[in-house]
Motif scaffolding. Structure first.
Motif, PDB file in Angstrom:
ATOM      1  N   PRO A  99       1.241  11.843  -1.413  1.00 63.21           N
ATOM      2  CA  PRO A  99       2.169  10.712  -1.504  1.00 63.21           C
ATOM      3  C   PRO A  99       1.716   9.468  -0.737  1.00 63.21           C
ATOM      4  O   PRO A  99       2.163   8.360  -1.047  1.00 63.21           O
ATOM      5  CB  PRO A  99       3.474  11.270  -0.911  1.00 63.21           C
ATOM      6  N   SER A 100       0.829   9.653   0.238  1.00 62.68           N
ATOM      7  CA  SER A 100       0.351   8.487   0.980  1.00 62.68           C
ATOM      8  C   SER A 100      -0.732   7.719   0.224  1.00 62.68           C
ATOM      9  O   SER A 100      -1.097   6.611   0.616  1.00 62.68           O
ATOM     10  CB  SER A 100      -0.190   8.909   2.351  1.00 62.68           C
ATOM     11  N   SER A 101      -1.243   8.312  -0.881  1.00 66.29           N
ATOM     12  CA  SER A 101      -2.347   7.678  -1.600  1.00 66.29           C
ATOM     13  C   SER A 101      -1.916   7.034  -2.912  1.00 66.29           C
ATOM     14  O   SER A 101      -2.709   6.341  -3.545  1.00 66.29           O
ATOM     15  CB  SER A 101      -3.463   8.703  -1.873  1.00 66.29           C
ATOM     16  N   ASN A 157       0.841  -1.197   0.000  1.00 67.16           N
ATOM     17  CA  ASN A 157       0.000   0.000   0.000  1.00 67.16           C
ATOM     18  C   ASN A 157       0.874   1.244   0.000  1.00 67.16           C
ATOM     19  O   ASN A 157       1.875   1.290   0.713  1.00 67.16           O
ATOM     20  CB  ASN A 157      -0.915   0.002   1.227  1.00 67.16           C
ATOM     21  N   PRO A 158       0.505   2.271  -0.749  1.00 68.24           N
ATOM     22  CA  PRO A 158      -0.643   2.321  -1.659  1.00 68.24           C
ATOM     23  C   PRO A 158      -0.420   1.449  -2.893  1.00 68.24           C
ATOM     24  O   PRO A 158       0.699   1.346  -3.393  1.00 68.24           O
ATOM     25  CB  PRO A 158      -0.741   3.798  -2.039  1.00 68.24           C
ATOM     26  N   ARG A 159      -1.494   0.848  -3.362  1.00 66.72           N
ATOM     27  CA  ARG A 159      -1.401  -0.092  -4.477  1.00 66.72           C
ATOM     28  C   ARG A 159      -1.370   0.585  -5.849  1.00 66.72           C
ATOM     29  O   ARG A 159      -0.991  -0.047  -6.826  1.00 66.72           O
ATOM     30  CB  ARG A 159      -2.576  -1.079  -4.436  1.00 66.72           C
ATOM     31  N   ILE A 160      -1.786   1.824  -5.928  1.00 71.04           N
ATOM     32  CA  ILE A 160      -1.884   2.500  -7.225  1.00 71.04           C
ATOM     33  C   ILE A 160      -0.593   3.266  -7.529  1.00 71.04           C
ATOM     34  O   ILE A 160      -0.095   4.046  -6.709  1.00 71.04           O
ATOM     35  CB  ILE A 160      -3.092   3.447  -7.255  1.00 71.04           C
ATOM     36  N   ASP A 190     -10.008  16.335 -12.261  1.00 71.32           N
ATOM     37  CA  ASP A 190      -9.637  16.341 -10.845  1.00 71.32           C
ATOM     38  C   ASP A 190      -8.911  15.021 -10.555  1.00 71.32           C
ATOM     39  O   ASP A 190      -9.544  14.046 -10.147  1.00 71.32           O
ATOM     40  CB  ASP A 190     -10.877  16.500  -9.970  1.00 71.32           C
ATOM     41  N   PRO A 191      -7.595  14.983 -10.779  1.00 71.50           N
ATOM     42  CA  PRO A 191      -6.858  13.718 -10.639  1.00 71.50           C
ATOM     43  C   PRO A 191      -6.973  13.086  -9.256  1.00 71.50           C
ATOM     44  O   PRO A 191      -7.131  11.866  -9.156  1.00 71.50           O
ATOM     45  CB  PRO A 191      -5.412  14.124 -10.945  1.00 71.50           C
ATOM     46  N   GLN A 192      -6.878  13.874  -8.189  1.00 72.91           N
ATOM     47  CA  GLN A 192      -6.976  13.288  -6.856  1.00 72.91           C
ATOM     48  C   GLN A 192      -8.362  12.687  -6.632  1.00 72.91           C
ATOM     49  O   GLN A 192      -8.492  11.620  -6.036  1.00 72.91           O
ATOM     50  CB  GLN A 192      -6.674  14.318  -5.775  1.00 72.91           C
ATOM     51  N   ALA A 193      -9.404  13.352  -7.132  1.00 72.41           N
ATOM     52  CA  ALA A 193     -10.757  12.797  -6.991  1.00 72.41           C
ATOM     53  C   ALA A 193     -10.881  11.491  -7.770  1.00 72.41           C
ATOM     54  O   ALA A 193     -11.507  10.526  -7.289  1.00 72.41           O
ATOM     55  CB  ALA A 193     -11.793  13.808  -7.475  1.00 72.41           C
ATOM     56  N   SER A 194     -10.293  11.440  -8.968  1.00 75.36           N
ATOM     57  CA  SER A 194     -10.326  10.203  -9.753  1.00 75.36           C
ATOM     58  C   SER A 194      -9.563   9.099  -9.043  1.00 75.36           C
ATOM     59  O   SER A 194     -10.001   7.941  -9.004  1.00 75.36           O
ATOM     60  CB  SER A 194      -9.727  10.448 -11.138  1.00 75.36           C
ATOM     61  N   LEU A 195      -8.418   9.458  -8.468  1.00 76.86           N
ATOM     62  CA  LEU A 195      -7.648   8.488  -7.693  1.00 76.86           C
ATOM     63  C   LEU A 195      -8.455   7.998  -6.499  1.00 76.86           C
ATOM     64  O   LEU A 195      -8.492   6.788  -6.208  1.00 76.86           O
ATOM     65  CB  LEU A 195      -6.342   9.130  -7.232  1.00 76.86           C
ATOM     66  N   ASN A 196      -9.131   8.911  -5.820  1.00 74.10           N
ATOM     67  CA  ASN A 196      -9.944   8.524  -4.666  1.00 74.10           C
ATOM     68  C   ASN A 196     -11.065   7.562  -5.069  1.00 74.10           C
ATOM     69  O   ASN A 196     -11.380   6.622  -4.326  1.00 74.10           O
ATOM     70  CB  ASN A 196     -10.546   9.763  -4.008  1.00 74.10           C
ATOM     71  N   ARG A 197     -11.677   7.798  -6.241  1.00 74.11           N
ATOM     72  CA  ARG A 197     -12.752   6.900  -6.694  1.00 74.11           C
ATOM     73  C   ARG A 197     -12.208   5.494  -6.943  1.00 74.11           C
ATOM     74  O   ARG A 197     -12.871   4.498  -6.616  1.00 74.11           O
ATOM     75  CB  ARG A 197     -13.399   7.461  -7.960  1.00 74.11           C
ATOM     76  N   ILE A 198     -11.006   5.410  -7.513  1.00 72.01           N
ATOM     77  CA  ILE A 198     -10.417   4.087  -7.739  1.00 72.01           C
ATOM     78  C   ILE A 198     -10.069   3.441  -6.402  1.00 72.01           C
ATOM     79  O   ILE A 198     -10.277   2.226  -6.216  1.00 72.01           O
ATOM     80  CB  ILE A 198      -9.184   4.202  -8.648  1.00 72.01           C
ATOM     81  N   GLN A 199      -9.564   4.238  -5.464  1.00 74.16           N
ATOM     82  CA  GLN A 199      -9.262   3.701  -4.132  1.00 74.16           C
ATOM     83  C   GLN A 199     -10.531   3.145  -3.490  1.00 74.16           C
ATOM     84  O   GLN A 199     -10.505   2.082  -2.850  1.00 74.16           O
ATOM     85  CB  GLN A 199      -8.650   4.796  -3.248  1.00 74.16           C
ATOM     86  N   GLN A 200     -11.627   3.849  -3.669  1.00 73.20           N
ATOM     87  CA  GLN A 200     -12.901   3.369  -3.103  1.00 73.20           C
ATOM     88  C   GLN A 200     -13.343   2.082  -3.790  1.00 73.20           C
ATOM     89  O   GLN A 200     -13.895   1.176  -3.166  1.00 73.20           O
ATOM     90  CB  GLN A 200     -13.973   4.451  -3.251  1.00 73.20           C
TER      91      GLN A 200
END
Length: 239
Positions: A31-33, A7-10, A221-231
């Motif tokens: 960096p933690s995500s 982790n993080p896996r992405i 919104d890259p961080q939002a897209s990353l968050n959606r994949i994390q979810q």
């Protein structure tokens, strides 16, 4: 083989032709995500200093240069990558046993030892493509053969399509990393990747880390897209 947190896996692929848009993207990422991947184009244009800048911002950096040359040359290149502070570096498994062992042995005594993984078969290649360059059998046959060779040489893992991860996973131990490009959220286009899968499906197939580019980097919104994949992958309970 070095034990590593999965982790993080992405791993976000920074496929940009210039530093400014890449750094603009990175400034909005935590960096933690995620981790970051720097490939051939960016490294050729921007050089080692750009990689060191990303490392200085606290990111784990995968230097994706796919070294493939005579053993001593590849070993020296891997050591040079380690000097930049990168988290992971890769070679082509088709470079053979002597090349991979030379690279591993060069990195082993270093105080900051990056993970060393090998590319099996590029995800842009289908069966017709690999036959044209002289590889017999389906892509999965070649991925399995090269993954076994990589594990036997003591490397930390391989790059493979998520479609082949399900076949490779039972053949290697859980610490052997399967890093998978060709991952696209269900709503995203496949672009130039032929052997693709959604993030959750890839993890369930045995992947450990997911390389994702345009679905994140081309987003408004890259961080939002990353968050959606994390979810999307949050419910995955694998090792």
């Amino acid at each position: 083989m070095t034990a590593v947190s999965k982790n993080p896996r992405i791993i976000v692929a920074l496929d940009y032709p210039a530093a400014a848009p890449a750094l603009d993207l990175v400034s909005g990422l935590d960096p933690s995500s995620c981790r970051l991947k720097v490939g051939k184009e960016m490294f050729t244009r921007l050089g080692p200093a750009f990689v060191e800048k990303l490392v200085g911002k606290g990111f784990d950096v995968f230097l994706d240069l796919k070294f493939h040359d005579i053993p001593n040359t590849v070993a020296a290149a891997c050591e040079a990558a380690a000097d930049l502070g990168v988290w992971m570096v890769n070679v082509h498994a088709s470079g053979g046993r002597k090349m991979m062992i030379a690279a591993r042995e060069r990195l082993e005594p270093l105080s900051h030892r990056p993970l060393l993984i090998a590319v099996t078969v590029l995800t842009s290649l289908g069966e017709k493509d690999i036959a044209e360059v002289g590889f017999a059998g389906a892509p999965a046959d070649n991925v399995i053969r090269l993954a076994r060779l990589t594990a036997d040489c003591g490397l930390d893992g391989v790059v493979c399509s998520p479609l082949e991860a399900v076949e490779v996973r039972p053949l290697v131990n859980r610490d052997f990393l399967l890093v998978t490009p060709g991952v696209r959220p269900a709503s995203a286009a496949q672009d130039d990747q032929k052997r693709v899968m959604t993030p959750l499906d890839a993890l369930q197939n045995g992947a450990d880390m997911l390389v994702i580019g345009r679905p994140i980097t081309a987003s408004d919104d890259p961080q939002a897209s990353l968050n959606r994949i994390q979810q999307e992958i949050a419910g995955f309970n694998g090792a």
